[in-house]
Design a protein around this motif. Structure first.
Motif, short mmCIF file in Angstrom:
data_model
loop_
_atom_site.label_atom_id
_atom_site.label_comp_id
_atom_site.label_asym_id
_atom_site.label_seq_id
_atom_site.Cartn_x
_atom_site.Cartn_y
_atom_site.Cartn_z
N GLY A 77 0.79 -1.23 0.00
CA GLY A 77 0.00 0.00 0.00
C GLY A 77 0.82 1.27 0.00
N ILE A 78 2.13 1.15 -0.21
CA ILE A 78 3.01 2.33 -0.16
C ILE A 78 2.65 3.34 -1.25
CG2 ILE A 78 5.40 3.15 -0.28
CD1 ILE A 78 4.88 1.46 2.19
N ASN A 79 2.53 2.87 -2.50
CA ASN A 79 2.21 3.79 -3.59
C ASN A 79 0.88 4.50 -3.37
OD1 ASN A 79 4.56 3.41 -5.05
ND2 ASN A 79 3.72 1.77 -6.29
N GLU A 80 -0.12 3.74 -2.90
CA GLU A 80 -1.41 4.37 -2.62
C GLU A 80 -1.27 5.45 -1.56
OE1 GLU A 80 -0.99 1.12 -2.99
OE2 GLU A 80 -2.26 0.67 -4.72
N ARG A 81 -0.57 5.14 -0.48
CA ARG A 81 -0.42 6.12 0.61
C ARG A 81 0.34 7.36 0.16
NH1 ARG A 81 2.02 3.27 5.59
NH2 ARG A 81 1.76 5.37 6.43
N ILE A 82 1.28 7.19 -0.76
CA ILE A 82 2.04 8.35 -1.23
C ILE A 82 1.21 9.20 -2.19
CG2 ILE A 82 4.00 9.05 -2.69
CD1 ILE A 82 5.54 6.65 -1.52
N PHE A 83 0.46 8.56 -3.09
CA PHE A 83 -0.16 9.29 -4.20
C PHE A 83 -1.65 9.59 -4.08
CE2 PHE A 83 3.42 7.01 -6.46
CZ PHE A 83 4.21 8.14 -6.59
N GLN A 84 -2.42 8.81 -3.32
CA GLN A 84 -3.87 8.88 -3.44
C GLN A 84 -4.52 10.22 -3.05
OE1 GLN A 84 -5.61 5.74 -1.14
NE2 GLN A 84 -4.58 6.33 0.74
N TYR A 85 -3.97 10.92 -2.07
CA TYR A 85 -4.62 12.16 -1.61
C TYR A 85 -3.86 13.43 -1.98
CZ TYR A 85 -7.51 8.91 0.99
OH TYR A 85 -8.36 7.89 1.33
N ARG A 86 -2.85 13.31 -2.82
CA ARG A 86 -2.09 14.50 -3.23
C ARG A 86 -2.84 15.25 -4.34
NH1 ARG A 86 0.12 13.87 1.00
NH2 ARG A 86 1.26 11.96 1.31
N SER A 87 -2.63 16.55 -4.38
CA SER A 87 -3.19 17.34 -5.48
C SER A 87 -2.47 16.94 -6.78
CB SER A 87 -3.00 18.83 -5.22
OG SER A 87 -1.62 19.17 -5.33
N THR A 88 -3.10 17.22 -7.89
CA THR A 88 -2.49 16.90 -9.19
C THR A 88 -1.16 17.64 -9.34
OG1 THR A 88 -4.66 16.51 -10.16
CG2 THR A 88 -2.84 16.92 -11.70
N PHE A 89 -1.11 18.89 -8.89
CA PHE A 89 0.14 19.66 -8.96
C PHE A 89 1.22 19.00 -8.11
CE2 PHE A 89 2.96 23.04 -7.33
CZ PHE A 89 3.51 23.45 -8.54
#
Length: 197
Positions: A77-89
């Motif tokens: 779940g590392i990739n999900e935790r890093i990327f899922q809630y970040r803004s597109t920018f």
């Protein structure tokens, strides 16, 4: 480890990789101009070779995600935790940083001086969370060899940076999209979880 600590570790790791690239680069390159020579702004190479290569890798990866067992792609779940809630920018900046740092080190320094095999092997080993998953390890090795072949073919670090960036950014956007879809599904049906598209 919290998501914030995970993100901080990512930034620290990228800074460390860049520092290693600078140290080895100073040791291996006779002149800075030799390093600058591998940075070429060739529109055809960047957008046709680099762009199409990145998009093809993403298409293949998304197809494999559909047909292979989900646990083959599970990195804890590392990739999900890093990327899922970040803004597109923020995703754009993260993926640009990762592609710049890793391509400078692995293609611009290690491959240029120690060869494709060693650069690809070290690239795979640096992605520690993939070492316990055979499919992910093989995937990252194939991807590294592919990027290495692009660099060998074009002698242009900008091409591999574009390819690497597109792969990371498009897959990060996919993670963000799937998270949003899953939240909408849970919200619509009273909290039961649904599969991702």
């Amino acid at each position: 480890m919290t998501d914030r600590e995970l993100l901080l570790n990512l930034y620290i790791t990228q800074a460390l990789l860049l520092f290693i690239a600078i140290v080895i680069g100073i040791w291996q390159y006779d002149h800075f101009s030799s390093f600058l020579a591998i940075w070429q702004w060739d529109v055809f190479e960047l957008f046709v070779i680099g762009g199409i290569s990145g998009i093809l890798v993403v298409i293949i990866d998304l197809f494999l995600m559909k047909i292979l067992p989900k646990d083959w792609y599970d990195d804890g779940g590392i990739n999900e935790r890093i990327f899922q809630y970040r803004s597109t920018f923020h995703l754009f900046i993260l993926c640009l940083l990762i592609s710049l740092t890793e391509e400078i080190l692995f293609r611009g320094v290690l491959q240029a001086h120690f060869g494709l095999f060693w650069a690809s092997l070290i690239f795979a080993l640096v992605h520690l969370r993939y070492l316990s998953k055979l499919f992910l390890l093989v995937s990252v090795m194939i991807l590294s060899f592919f990027l290495g072949i692009l660099f060998w073919w074009t002698h242009n670090l900008c091409v591999t940076i574009v390819t690497h960036f597109l792969i990371d950014f498009l897959l990060a956007l996919n993670i963000k999209r799937q998270t949003k879809q899953n939240q909408n599904i849970r919200g619509d049906d009273g909290g039961t979880s649904g599969g991702s598209a």
